[in-house]
Scaffold this active site. Structure first.
Site, PDB file in Angstrom:
ATOM      1  N   ASN A 194       0.869  -1.380  -0.235  1.00  0.00           N
ATOM      2  CA  ASN A 194      -0.122  -0.287   0.277  1.00  0.00           C
ATOM      3  C   ASN A 194       1.030   0.954  -0.045  1.00  0.00           C
ATOM      4  O   ASN A 194       1.554   1.276   0.075  1.00  0.00           O
ATOM      5  CB  ASN A 194      -0.641   0.007   1.347  1.00  0.00           C
ATOM      6  CG  ASN A 194      -2.150  -0.769   1.011  1.00  0.00           C
ATOM      7  OD1 ASN A 194      -2.490  -1.240   0.030  1.00  0.00           O
ATOM      8  ND2 ASN A 194      -2.265  -1.591   2.439  1.00  0.00           N
ATOM      9  N   HIS A 195       0.286   2.440  -0.730  1.00  0.00           N
ATOM     10  CA  HIS A 195       0.957   3.746  -0.610  1.00  0.00           C
ATOM     11  C   HIS A 195       0.095   4.232   0.614  1.00  0.00           C
ATOM     12  O   HIS A 195      -0.906   4.409  -0.002  1.00  0.00           O
ATOM     13  CB  HIS A 195       1.391   4.025  -2.012  1.00  0.00           C
ATOM     14  CG  HIS A 195       2.262   3.619  -2.513  1.00  0.00           C
ATOM     15  ND1 HIS A 195       3.198   4.044  -3.963  1.00  0.00           N
ATOM     16  CD2 HIS A 195       2.463   2.048  -2.546  1.00  0.00           C
ATOM     17  CE1 HIS A 195       3.703   3.168  -3.973  1.00  0.00           C
ATOM     18  NE2 HIS A 195       4.195   1.700  -3.648  1.00  0.00           N
ATOM     19  N   LYS A 196       0.542   5.549   0.190  1.00  0.00           N
ATOM     20  CA  LYS A 196       0.115   6.650   0.741  1.00  0.00           C
ATOM     21  C   LYS A 196      -0.645   7.111   0.120  1.00  0.00           C
ATOM     22  O   LYS A 196      -0.729   7.976  -1.307  1.00  0.00           O
ATOM     23  CB  LYS A 196       1.377   7.939   2.026  1.00  0.00           C
ATOM     24  CG  LYS A 196       0.165   8.861   1.899  1.00  0.00           C
ATOM     25  CD  LYS A 196       0.904   9.571   3.122  1.00  0.00           C
ATOM     26  CE  LYS A 196       0.545  10.645   3.355  1.00  0.00           C
ATOM     27  NZ  LYS A 196       1.305  11.840   4.009  1.00  0.00           N
ATOM     28  N   THR A 209       1.049   9.901  -5.300  1.00  0.00           N
ATOM     29  CA  THR A 209       1.607   8.609  -4.472  1.00  0.00           C
ATOM     30  C   THR A 209       2.838   7.715  -4.131  1.00  0.00           C
ATOM     31  O   THR A 209       2.675   6.797  -4.064  1.00  0.00           O
ATOM     32  CB  THR A 209       0.026   7.643  -4.951  1.00  0.00           C
ATOM     33  OG1 THR A 209       0.659   7.289  -6.377  1.00  0.00           O
ATOM     34  CG2 THR A 209      -1.243   8.079  -4.235  1.00  0.00           C
ATOM     35  N   PRO A 211      -2.567   3.246   4.087  1.00  0.00           N
ATOM     36  CA  PRO A 211      -3.451   1.856   4.547  1.00  0.00           C
ATOM     37  C   PRO A 211      -3.261   0.738   5.185  1.00  0.00           C
ATOM     38  O   PRO A 211      -2.740   0.390   4.521  1.00  0.00           O
ATOM     39  CB  PRO A 211      -4.061   1.659   2.791  1.00  0.00           C
ATOM     40  CG  PRO A 211      -3.550   3.240   2.101  1.00  0.00           C
ATOM     41  CD  PRO A 211      -2.725   3.498   3.150  1.00  0.00           C
TER      42      PRO A 211
END
Length: 213
Positions: free
Chosen positions: A82-84, A90, A111
């Site tokens: 997951n990336h911000k 992102t 996430p």
């Protein structure tokens, strides 16, 4: 005899592509139940290479129940992928350091969807992909090359990208009874004794088996 030894890496002698998966696991955050197998012509030891972005410091687990059948190149995407997404970009600048670490995400910025959990007696087809935090209910079937982005109900058949429920294997009453019986938790000797009822299509026969020793 009461079936194969769940601690046997090669339960089908002379056919090493099928292995009881728990005996090939090296990561503490992957937990696999007895008799669940992985089928890969290149060897069951390849399984962990298909559990991606699984970083110990995140703490998420992949939990697989008993009597699951997992085909070649089933892939599990874990939370480390997951990336911000709350910012304007992102891109993970921080992982490259050299001054970019100043935008390291704080707690809760990335996430995190929790553990990925596969129930008991689940069949996952060739090259299916399971996304982070998904729960697959017992008795479910996941079609080949499906992309599973949300929870899969027990005894459902799902397929597609994203995967959706195509049908249920049994009616609601039968599903509830199967989950209550939970034959996969029986001792090996009891399973062997009632094997015809387990693999047959008569819930009455399995009900009777469940009420007997």
């Amino acid at each position: 005899m009461n079936g194969p030894n769940p601690d046997d890496r090669e339960p089908m002698k002379g056919f090493p592509q099928v292995g009881f998966l728990k005996n090939f696991i090296t990561r503490e955050n992957i937990i696999v139940g007895d008799y669940s197998y992985y089928d890969d012509p290149a060897g069951p030891e390849r399984f962990e290479s298909n559990v991606l972005y699984h970083f110990p410091f995140l703490g998420d687990r992949l939990v697989i129940g008993r009597f699951c059948a997992i085909a070649r190149d089933v892939t599990f995407i874990m939370n480390g992928a997951n990336h911000k997404v709350s910012g304007l970009s992102t891109y993970p600048f921080q992982i490259f350091g050299q001054g970019w670490e100043k935008v390291m995400p704080g707690d809760g910025d990335l996430p995190f969807k929790g553990d990925t959990e596969i129930g008991d007696d689940v069949w996952i087809g060739f090259e299916a992909m399971i996304m982070p935090g998904v729960t697959v209910g017992s008795g479910a079937i996941i079609a080949s090359r499906s992309v599973v982005t949300q929870d899969v109900p027990p005894y459902s058949v799902v397929g597609g990208n994203p995967a959706r429920v195509l049908r249920y294997r049994f009616d609601d009453e039968t599903i509830a009874e199967l989950l209550e019986i939970a034959w996969w938790d029986w001792e090996a000797e009891r399973i062997t004794r009632h094997l015809e009822s387990i693999v047959g299509g008569d819930i009455t026969a399995l009900r009777e088996a469940a009420s007997s020793p």
